[in-house]
Design a protein around this motif. Structure first.
Motif, short mmCIF file in Angstrom:
data_model
loop_
_atom_site.label_atom_id
_atom_site.label_comp_id
_atom_site.label_asym_id
_atom_site.label_seq_id
_atom_site.Cartn_x
_atom_site.Cartn_y
_atom_site.Cartn_z
N LYS A 54 0.96 -1.25 -0.17
CA LYS A 54 0.13 0.02 0.11
C LYS A 54 0.91 1.17 0.03
O LYS A 54 0.52 2.20 -0.54
CB LYS A 54 -0.80 -0.02 1.21
CG LYS A 54 -0.22 0.31 2.68
CD LYS A 54 -1.37 0.12 3.87
CE LYS A 54 -0.57 0.18 4.94
NZ LYS A 54 -1.68 0.21 6.12
N ILE A 55 2.08 1.22 0.61
CA ILE A 55 3.28 2.12 0.52
C ILE A 55 3.82 2.18 -0.92
O ILE A 55 3.95 3.35 -1.83
CB ILE A 55 3.95 2.20 1.53
CG1 ILE A 55 3.15 2.16 3.02
CG2 ILE A 55 5.15 3.30 1.51
CD1 ILE A 55 2.31 3.50 3.08
N ALA A 56 4.31 1.22 -1.38
CA ALA A 56 5.13 0.86 -2.51
C ALA A 56 4.34 1.25 -3.83
O ALA A 56 5.06 1.76 -4.90
CB ALA A 56 5.77 -0.39 -2.56
N VAL A 57 3.25 0.54 -4.11
CA VAL A 57 2.38 0.72 -5.31
C VAL A 57 2.25 2.24 -5.75
O VAL A 57 2.13 2.49 -6.81
CB VAL A 57 1.41 0.01 -5.62
CG1 VAL A 57 1.45 -1.35 -5.19
CG2 VAL A 57 0.27 0.68 -4.24
N ASP A 58 2.17 3.14 -4.97
CA ASP A 58 1.95 4.55 -5.20
C ASP A 58 2.75 5.44 -4.17
O ASP A 58 2.58 6.45 -3.36
CB ASP A 58 0.41 5.00 -4.95
CG ASP A 58 0.26 6.39 -5.45
OD1 ASP A 58 0.88 6.76 -6.35
OD2 ASP A 58 -0.68 6.96 -4.95
N PHE A 59 4.19 5.08 -4.47
CA PHE A 59 5.01 5.79 -3.28
C PHE A 59 5.27 7.08 -3.50
O PHE A 59 5.52 8.07 -2.73
CB PHE A 59 6.53 5.21 -3.70
CG PHE A 59 7.41 5.48 -2.44
CD1 PHE A 59 7.37 5.13 -1.16
CD2 PHE A 59 8.30 6.51 -2.98
CE1 PHE A 59 8.17 5.74 -0.25
CE2 PHE A 59 9.30 7.03 -1.89
CZ PHE A 59 9.24 6.56 -0.58
#
Length: 393
Positions: A27-32
């Motif tokens: 949830k943090i990485a895909v739209d960092f």
């Protein structure tokens, strides 16, 4: 409801718990970039929002296995899911940066609880070939979760925003906690095998874990796998032409999942789990060798991640194969969490440094060295098990 069907449903729920745990990263990485825009004054520190969970895993990984053995994996899993859900709902309020960072530390504790307790339960409620298939399914939770978040999460974030996405994740975690409690897996009590909790018992559990060739072997091999998995997924697509990088980046983890699901259960019927793991590392060495003979880089990338699927599935299957008791399995999964987080934490900066100094040839040479070291480590632990006369290859 037949017992076999009930067990099937329990395995699916436990795997879904793993998807929820992996989404704590995704949830943090895909739209960092979107996360960074929430904190424009913290550009130098915002990366910690992603990596702090790995740091907590390095510190607390083996401890979480000891806790699972003491309090029971069902209770630990329900608490981990509930805590993760509450934290995600709190994050949806977009608190100030330092509170968000603190919440990610707490979320790291939740993540560890889930990734230690869930596979321990799966190993306890399944037997034989069903256990092999279930552990291979579990091993795919990280890759599947990242793929699902990339495919469905990014459009949802674009439409509803990151806070709404955090709310959805929080509600999912709370629902999974209820499902685990409702489909409560029946496992034996481990309290008779546990010592009173304290600093001495924490230290003792670490010594016991890493002295045992049965308990620690899957974790040591897993360290070398995670040292390269996320880092290569981040680095290799950037070395390809723009027309290839996107679809190759999508196929790399999917290739590993497919091979893990299709090949590993069949191989485990004739080979030990450790042999399957070493076969994956050896095939990875061969894939890298193809570059010397002029194989296209994009082909090598996909083939390399495909054969690493053998390591992925075989490593999780090795835990119950090498460790009979639920307590030892919990300790082993805790060690895997610790070593896996260490690999994730170190892999990208190490390989990026090598890339900057020696280009991609140096990266592949280093990766080949890591895989050779993994094979040697498994050989060392196998020799120790044979010398001690313990079960397991």
């Amino acid at each position: 409801m037949s017992q076999s069907f009930r067990t099937f449903l329990q395995v699916i729920v436990l795997w879904a718990a793993g998807l929820g745990a992996a989404t704590q990263f995704a949830k943090i990485a895909v739209d960092f970039r979107g996360v960074a825009m929430l904190y424009p004054d913290q550009a130098d520190s915002v990366g910690w929002l992603l990596s702090i969970i790995s740091l907590m895993g390095v510190i607390l990984g083996a401890v979480s296995g000891a806790i699972a053995a003491q309090v029971g994996p069902v209770r630990l899993l329900v608490c981990g899911l509930g805590l993760g859900g509450a934290v995600s709902l709190f994050q949806s309020t977009v608190p100030v940066f330092h509170l968000m960072l603190g919440s990610r530390i707490v979320e790291g504790v939740s993540h560890l609880a889930i990734v230690v307790a869930a596979p321990t339960l799966i190993a306890q409620i399944t037997i034989g070939s069903a256990r092999n298939a279930a552990m291979v399914l579990w091993s795919s939770f990280f890759g599947v979760a990242f793929a699902l978040n990339a495919w469905f999460g990014v459009p949802l974030i674009a439409r509803f925003g990151l806070p709404a996405y955090f709310v959805g994740h929080g509600l999912l975690m709370l629902c999974l906690a209820v499902l685990v409690a409702a489909f409560r897996p029946a496992v034996g009590s481990l309290t008779s095998e546990c010592q009173r909790w304290g600093l001495k018992s924490v230290l003792r559990s670490h010594v016991e874990t890493y002295q045992s060739p049965n308990v620690s072997a899957p974790a040591i091999g897993w360290f070398f796998y995670t040292l390269t998995f996320v880092s290569l997924l981040a680095i290799l697509p950037g070395q390809l032409p723009a027309s290839q990088s996107t679809w190759v980046a999508s196929l790399m983890p999917l290739a590993g999942i497919v091979i893990s699901w299709l090949a590993v259960p069949l191989l485990l019927t004739v080979l030990s789990s450790v042999t399957v793991v070493n076969l994956g590392f050896g095939a990875g060495l061969v894939a890298i060798l193809f570059l010397v003979f002029g194989a296209p880089l994009h082909v090598v990338c996909i083939v390399l991640f495909a054969v690493l699927g053998l390591v992925q599935g075989g490593s999780f299957a090795a835990v119950p194969q090498l460790n009979e008791s639920a307590r030892d399995q919990a300790l082993s999964y805790g060690a895997m969490a610790q070593m896996g987080n260490a690999g994730n934490l170190l892999g990208t900066p190490v390989l990026l440094t090598i890339l900057w100094r020696w280009n991609e040839e140096g990266v592949f040479l280093a990766v080949a060295g890591f895989y050779a070291a993994a094979i040697a480590a498994h050989g060392f632990y196998s020799a120790r098990r044979q010398q001690a006369g313990s079960s397991g290859p």
